[in-house]
Scaffold this active site. Structure first.
Site, PDB file in Angstrom:
ATOM      1  N   ASP A  21       0.377  36.841  19.714  1.00  0.00           N
ATOM      2  CA  ASP A  21       1.198  36.628  20.907  1.00  0.00           C
ATOM      3  C   ASP A  21       0.953  35.242  21.506  1.00  0.00           C
ATOM      4  OD1 ASP A  21       2.333  39.117  20.600  1.00  0.00           O
ATOM      5  OD2 ASP A  21       1.255  40.040  22.265  1.00  0.00           O
ATOM      6  N   CYS A  22      -0.298  34.801  21.525  1.00  0.00           N
ATOM      7  CA  CYS A  22      -0.610  33.463  22.049  1.00  0.00           C
ATOM      8  C   CYS A  22       0.015  32.377  21.179  1.00  0.00           C
ATOM      9  CB  CYS A  22      -2.124  33.268  22.144  1.00  0.00           C
ATOM     10  SG  CYS A  22      -2.887  34.175  23.504  1.00  0.00           S
TER      11      CYS A  22
ATOM     12  N   GLU B  19      -3.260  41.069  17.477  1.00  0.00           N
ATOM     13  CA  GLU B  19      -2.057  41.085  18.315  1.00  0.00           C
ATOM     14  C   GLU B  19      -2.081  40.033  19.420  1.00  0.00           C
ATOM     15  OE1 GLU B  19      -0.902  44.926  19.715  1.00  0.00           O
ATOM     16  OE2 GLU B  19      -1.067  45.811  17.720  1.00  0.00           O
ATOM     17  N   LYS B  20      -3.212  39.910  20.117  1.00  0.00           N
ATOM     18  CA  LYS B  20      -3.259  38.944  21.218  1.00  0.00           C
ATOM     19  C   LYS B  20      -3.140  37.516  20.709  1.00  0.00           C
ATOM     20  CE  LYS B  20      -5.567  37.061  25.123  1.00  0.00           C
ATOM     21  NZ  LYS B  20      -6.411  35.909  24.937  1.00  0.00           N
ATOM     22  N   VAL B  21      -3.834  37.199  19.636  1.00  0.00           N
ATOM     23  CA  VAL B  21      -3.765  35.848  19.087  1.00  0.00           C
ATOM     24  C   VAL B  21      -2.356  35.565  18.573  1.00  0.00           C
ATOM     25  CG1 VAL B  21      -4.606  34.329  17.236  1.00  0.00           C
ATOM     26  CG2 VAL B  21      -6.216  35.687  18.579  1.00  0.00           C
TER      27      VAL B  21
END
Length: 109
Positions: free
Chosen positions: A37-38, A33-35
């Site tokens: 989003d990035c 999820e974080k990647v």
């Protein structure tokens, strides 16, 4: 996955719906999820996306939520707060918050 046409990067680039983009990116091996989003924030210039890591969770808790145990602040709460507070510029705000929190920790006391 890309070579086998399981994920079409051109299609992702043209999508407008954030959740559809995220779901396509999450199909890629090693992308969480974080990647995702990035990638949306930095590569696709989706300024409404709010990547959350430990630093962002800490600063959002310190400034707005005030939970005694910052680790218990959940991602959906942070996403909703960022969306409401920073409108369509959550990703830009995230960068400033991240930098400020990291630099604050470097100050000599």
């Amino acid at each position: 996955m890309i070579l086998k046409k399981e994920v079409d990067l051109e299609k992702i680039y043209k999508l407008e719906n954030t959740e559809k983009i995220r779901n396509e990116l999450l199909k890629l091996d090693g992308v969480g999820e974080k990647v995702a989003d990035c990638i949306m924030l930095f590569a696709l210039k989706r300024e409404d996306v709010f990547p959350i890591d430990v630093w962002v969770r800490r600063v959002m808790n310190d400034l707005y939520i005030h939970n005694e145990n910052e680790e218990k602040v959940n991602k959906s709460e942070l996403q909703k707060l960022a969306s409401k507070k920073f409108l369509g510029l959550s990703g830009i705000a995230q960068q400033y918050l991240f930098y400020w929190k990291r630099e604050e920790g470097k100050k000599v006391k």
